[in-house]
Design a protein around this motif. Structure first.
Motif, short mmCIF file in Angstrom:
data_model
loop_
_atom_site.label_atom_id
_atom_site.label_comp_id
_atom_site.label_asym_id
_atom_site.label_seq_id
_atom_site.Cartn_x
_atom_site.Cartn_y
_atom_site.Cartn_z
N MET A 105 33.71 58.41 43.22
CA MET A 105 34.93 57.69 42.87
C MET A 105 34.76 56.22 43.18
O MET A 105 34.52 55.85 44.34
CB MET A 105 36.11 58.26 43.67
N PRO A 106 34.86 55.32 42.20
CA PRO A 106 34.71 53.88 42.48
C PRO A 106 35.96 53.29 43.12
O PRO A 106 37.09 53.58 42.70
CB PRO A 106 34.46 53.28 41.09
N GLY A 107 35.76 52.46 44.13
CA GLY A 107 36.89 51.83 44.80
C GLY A 107 37.61 50.80 43.95
O GLY A 107 38.75 50.42 44.25
N THR A 108 36.97 50.36 42.87
CA THR A 108 37.60 49.35 42.01
C THR A 108 38.87 49.87 41.35
O THR A 108 39.77 49.09 41.02
CB THR A 108 36.61 48.89 40.94
N ALA A 109 38.96 51.19 41.14
CA ALA A 109 40.17 51.75 40.55
C ALA A 109 41.36 51.58 41.49
O ALA A 109 42.48 51.27 41.06
CB ALA A 109 39.97 53.23 40.21
N ARG A 110 41.12 51.76 42.78
CA ARG A 110 42.19 51.54 43.76
C ARG A 110 42.52 50.06 43.89
O ARG A 110 43.68 49.70 44.12
CB ARG A 110 41.78 52.13 45.11
N LEU A 111 41.51 49.20 43.75
CA LEU A 111 41.77 47.76 43.79
C LEU A 111 42.68 47.35 42.65
O LEU A 111 43.59 46.51 42.82
CB LEU A 111 40.45 46.98 43.71
N ALA A 112 42.49 47.92 41.46
CA ALA A 112 43.34 47.60 40.32
C ALA A 112 44.79 47.97 40.61
O ALA A 112 45.72 47.22 40.26
CB ALA A 112 42.84 48.33 39.07
N VAL A 113 45.02 49.11 41.26
CA VAL A 113 46.39 49.51 41.61
C VAL A 113 46.99 48.54 42.62
O VAL A 113 48.15 48.12 42.49
CB VAL A 113 46.41 50.95 42.16
N ALA A 114 46.21 48.17 43.64
CA ALA A 114 46.71 47.25 44.66
C ALA A 114 47.05 45.89 44.05
O ALA A 114 48.10 45.30 44.37
CB ALA A 114 45.67 47.08 45.77
N MET A 115 46.20 45.40 43.15
CA MET A 115 46.49 44.12 42.50
C MET A 115 47.70 44.24 41.58
O MET A 115 48.49 43.30 41.45
CB MET A 115 45.26 43.65 41.71
N GLY A 116 47.88 45.40 40.94
CA GLY A 116 49.06 45.60 40.10
C GLY A 116 50.35 45.59 40.91
O GLY A 116 51.34 45.00 40.48
N VAL A 117 50.33 46.21 42.09
CA VAL A 117 51.52 46.19 42.94
C VAL A 117 51.83 44.76 43.38
O VAL A 117 53.00 44.33 43.37
CB VAL A 117 51.30 47.10 44.17
N ALA A 118 50.78 44.00 43.75
CA ALA A 118 51.00 42.61 44.13
C ALA A 118 51.54 41.79 42.96
O ALA A 118 52.44 40.95 43.14
CB ALA A 118 49.68 42.00 44.64
N ALA A 119 51.03 42.03 41.74
CA ALA A 119 51.53 41.31 40.57
C ALA A 119 52.99 41.68 40.28
O ALA A 119 53.78 40.82 39.88
CB ALA A 119 50.65 41.63 39.36
N PHE A 120 53.35 42.95 40.50
CA PHE A 120 54.74 43.38 40.30
C PHE A 120 55.68 42.66 41.26
O PHE A 120 56.74 42.16 40.87
CB PHE A 120 54.83 44.89 40.48
N CYS A 121 55.28 42.59 42.53
CA CYS A 121 56.11 41.89 43.52
C CYS A 121 56.22 40.40 43.18
O CYS A 121 57.30 39.81 43.32
CB CYS A 121 55.51 42.08 44.91
N LEU A 122 55.11 39.81 42.71
CA LEU A 122 55.15 38.39 42.34
C LEU A 122 56.05 38.16 41.14
O LEU A 122 56.80 37.17 41.10
CB LEU A 122 53.73 37.90 42.04
N ASP A 123 56.01 39.07 40.17
CA ASP A 123 56.89 38.94 39.00
C ASP A 123 58.35 38.99 39.41
O ASP A 123 59.18 38.19 38.93
CB ASP A 123 56.59 40.06 38.00
#
Length: 346
Positions: free
Chosen positions: A60-78
């Motif tokens: 399982m690549p950790g980059t998939a979890r990074l994408a989710v974490a960045m998406g949550v941060a982008a949602f909060c920023l929006d």
């Protein structure tokens, strides 16, 4: 050096130059639309290559979890940026793009990780993951400062590069990885030997360049990107959303970088920090092209690949120095040709 050796070096140079051409075109695209010198382009290469290699090895690549974490941060920023004009449609759209999309990609990755998948399925998952990371990178690091100076954007790009490189070390470790070849075919045209992987590199490079030409020439979004590159203020005045243009530019650059990494990883062992050096060679081609000319950038990339191949034969210890030295005469000629600008006085 005989003719056979020269042909082998030319073949190697064209193969490398094709990869550098893709990266150079992505750098020119992003700079023209957003004025960002995309230092993290090399990390897109690394993430695409090592995500593909990790999936191919059944992990399982950790980059998939990074994408989710960045998406949550982008949602909060929006939500924070739109706090004075929040409405249901805006929240729903942000939730769909920032949360549901990366979570769906993560779920697909969990489902297919550990199975004996077809290579094209692993490639598709890798591209989805890296594309999401590229989109959220622009949303988090560059969209809030889109109107800042080029120097500020460059500093943000360097910081993004360092952060993504650190995450790469966490996700993939310090050991190198290689992925399975996309084609095991091979044939010989004396004296040259062509592998299926090298043919795939040539074919995909030509196909991507053709698709980019069609995209910019015949689609509405492509024309909007061109208008934004020519005049950001004018594009806004006629109703083009420059923030959307920046997101599309980063999305395309991340996909191109990931494809480049997937093409490289069956040929050479890649580490978490290898992409930076590969991206710099694409940057050399983009500089020779003046960060504005796509055909000149592609031609310069083939030159960089050829110089690297011949340098590795004659002076392998100094091949990187020789390649990066190509920038010096180009910058010198451009500085002499540019009109003198007086410095602003306090």
């Amino acid at each position: 050096m005989n003719t056979t050796i020269m042909l082998f070096l030319l073949q190697d140079g064209i193969t490398n130059g094709a990869i550098y051409a893709l990266l150079g075109l992505a750098l020119v695209l992003v700079f023209a639309v957003t004025r960002v010198i995309l230092i993290p382009q090399g990390e897109f290469v690394t993430y695409g290559a090592l995500t593909y290699a990790t999936l191919s090895s059944g992990h399982m690549p950790g980059t998939a979890r990074l994408a989710v974490a960045m998406g949550v941060a982008a949602f909060c920023l929006d939500l924070f940026m739109s706090r004075r004009s929040l409405h249901a449609a805006l929240v729903a759209r942000a939730l769909a793009v920032d949360i549901l999309m990366p979570v769906a990609i993560l779920a697909l990755t969990y489902w297919f990780a550990g199975r004996q998948n077809l290579p094209f399925l692993n490639i598709g998952l890798s591209l989805l993951i890296v594309a999401a990371i590229g989109l959220f990178l622009y949303r988090l690091a560059f969209q809030p400062i889109a109107n800042a100076s080029v120097l500020v954007l460059l500093i943000a790009a360097v910081g993004s590069h360092l952060a993504l490189q650190g995450f790469g070390l966490v996700f993939f470790g310090a050991e190198g990885q290689r992925g399975p070849a996309l084609s095991n075919a091979a044939f010989t045209i004396p004296p040259l030997h062509f592998t299926g992987q090298s043919i795939v590199v040539y074919a995909i490079t030509v196909a991507l360049i053709a698709l980019l030409w069609l995209f910019f020439g015949f689609t509405l979004y492509g024309k909007a990107l061109r208008a934004t590159a020519v005049n950001r203020l004018g594009a806004r005045l006629v109703g083009i959303r420059t923030t959307l243009s920046g997101q599309i530019a980063f999305l395309l650059a991340s996909v191109i970088g990931a494809i480049s990494g997937i093409l490289i990883v069956p040929i050479a062992t890649l580490y978490y920090d290898t992409g930076f050096l590969i991206g710099l060679k694409g940057f050399v081609a983009a500089i020779i092209g003046g960060l504005v000319s796509y055909p000149l950038t592609a031609a310069a990339a083939l030159l960089v690949g050829g110089v690297e191949a011949f340098s590795s034969f004659y002076a392998s210890n100094y091949k990187e120095v020789i390649v990066f030295t190509l920038i010096i005469p180009v910058l010198l000629l451009r500085s002499l040709a540019a009109p003198a600008v007086e410095e602003e006085k306090d």
